[in-house]
Design an enzyme around this catalytic site. Structure first.
Site, PDB file in Angstrom:
ATOM      1  N   GLY A  45       0.953  -1.207   0.036  1.00  0.00           N
ATOM      2  CA  GLY A  45      -0.003  -0.065   0.029  1.00  0.00           C
ATOM      3  C   GLY A  45       0.767   1.210  -0.065  1.00  0.00           C
ATOM      4  O   GLY A  45       1.985   1.254   0.456  1.00  0.00           O
ATOM      5  N   GLN A  50       2.768  10.240   1.782  1.00  0.00           N
ATOM      6  CA  GLN A  50       4.098   9.381   1.871  1.00  0.00           C
ATOM      7  C   GLN A  50       4.980   9.703   0.764  1.00  0.00           C
ATOM      8  O   GLN A  50       6.324   9.607   1.051  1.00  0.00           O
ATOM      9  CB  GLN A  50       4.120   7.666   1.824  1.00  0.00           C
ATOM     10  N   CYS A  90       5.852  -0.448   7.500  1.00  0.00           N
ATOM     11  CA  CYS A  90       5.368   0.719   6.878  1.00  0.00           C
ATOM     12  C   CYS A  90       6.665   1.312   6.273  1.00  0.00           C
ATOM     13  O   CYS A  90       7.751   1.323   6.721  1.00  0.00           O
ATOM     14  CB  CYS A  90       4.886   1.984   7.893  1.00  0.00           C
ATOM     15  N   LEU A  91       6.473   1.790   4.801  1.00  0.00           N
ATOM     16  CA  LEU A  91       7.554   2.161   4.058  1.00  0.00           C
ATOM     17  C   LEU A  91       8.225   3.091   4.667  1.00  0.00           C
ATOM     18  O   LEU A  91       9.391   3.688   4.339  1.00  0.00           O
ATOM     19  CB  LEU A  91       7.210   2.238   2.395  1.00  0.00           C
ATOM     20  N   HIS A 132      -4.583   1.646   7.679  1.00  0.00           N
ATOM     21  CA  HIS A 132      -3.175   2.114   7.850  1.00  0.00           C
ATOM     22  C   HIS A 132      -3.117   3.223   6.815  1.00  0.00           C
ATOM     23  O   HIS A 132      -2.502   4.420   7.110  1.00  0.00           O
ATOM     24  CB  HIS A 132      -2.166   0.617   7.493  1.00  0.00           C
ATOM     25  N   GLU A 133      -3.595   2.885   5.494  1.00  0.00           N
ATOM     26  CA  GLU A 133      -3.383   4.067   4.538  1.00  0.00           C
ATOM     27  C   GLU A 133      -4.180   5.231   4.980  1.00  0.00           C
ATOM     28  O   GLU A 133      -3.638   6.541   4.861  1.00  0.00           O
ATOM     29  CB  GLU A 133      -3.700   3.421   3.315  1.00  0.00           C
ATOM     30  N   HIS A 136      -2.546   7.391   7.348  1.00  0.00           N
ATOM     31  CA  HIS A 136      -1.576   8.413   6.593  1.00  0.00           C
ATOM     32  C   HIS A 136      -2.200   9.585   6.042  1.00  0.00           C
ATOM     33  O   HIS A 136      -1.600  10.624   6.385  1.00  0.00           O
ATOM     34  CB  HIS A 136      -0.768   7.492   5.499  1.00  0.00           C
TER      35      HIS A 136
END
Ligand code: GNR
Ligand code: NI
Length: 165
Positions: A45, A50, A90-91, A132-133, A136
């Site tokens: 994702g 991000q 997480c990236l 999660h997204e 963000h």
């Protein structure tokens, strides 16, 4: 085009994204670049936040073979129930994994990359990833759900690895 991903504790990750009002060619190009960036990372994702772009846009693909691309624009959770503990990463927080409690099941309304409204119901990995997204887009990271002690340790570990660079 592969876009650079912001890393914790960058304060730009705390920006609250604005709703998209028209899904025009600029948004479509951004969505395409977000998929490229997510697949390259690789991740399951990516939220626009991000890549330092503060519009409410998410891309997801939880398949093994890039076969289930999912784009959610202006996503809204309209129902949620149950509880699940899932180990998240997480990236924007490289090399850090912790269990987080989320709703197990969510129903989400969003626009797709054509600007058409749709609804999706998801649980387990996909449900966790959507939550999660959306976090963000609201300037929230999965680490915010952890204890203050874990957050303090992460911040110290992150500062050390920045020094090594
Ligand atoms: O690639 C990712 N894996 C993942 C695993 C468990 C829970 C959430 C995620 S999302 C993450 C990619 C990312 O950082 N998206 O914002
Ligand atoms: Ni993330």
């Amino acid at each position: 085009m592969i876009l650079p991903i912001l890393h914790y504790p960058d304060s730009r990750l705390r920006t609250v994204a604005k709703a998209v009002d028209v899904v025009d060619d600029t948004v479509k190009t951004l969505v395409k670049n977000m998929f490229e960036t997510m697949y390259d990372a690789p991740g399951i994702g990516l939220a626009a936040t991000q890549i330092d772009h503060h519009q409410r846009i998410i891309v997801i693909d939880t398949s093994e073979d890039k076969s289930q691309p999912l784009c959610l624009i202006n996503p809204e959770i309209i129902e949620k129930d149950g509880e699940i503990d899932w180990e998240e990463g997480c990236l924007s927080v490289p090399d850090y994994y912790q269990c987080v409690k989320r709703a197990n099941h969510v129903k989400v309304r969003a626009l797709n990359e054509q600007g058409k409204e749709f609804e999706i119901e998801a649980d387990e990995l996909l449900g966790v990833c959507i939550q999660h997204e959306i976090d963000h887009l609201n300037g929230i990271l999965f680490v915010d759900h952890l204890s203050k002690l874990k957050q303090k340790r992460l911040l110290e570990k992150t500062k050390k690895s920045i020094k090594v660079l």
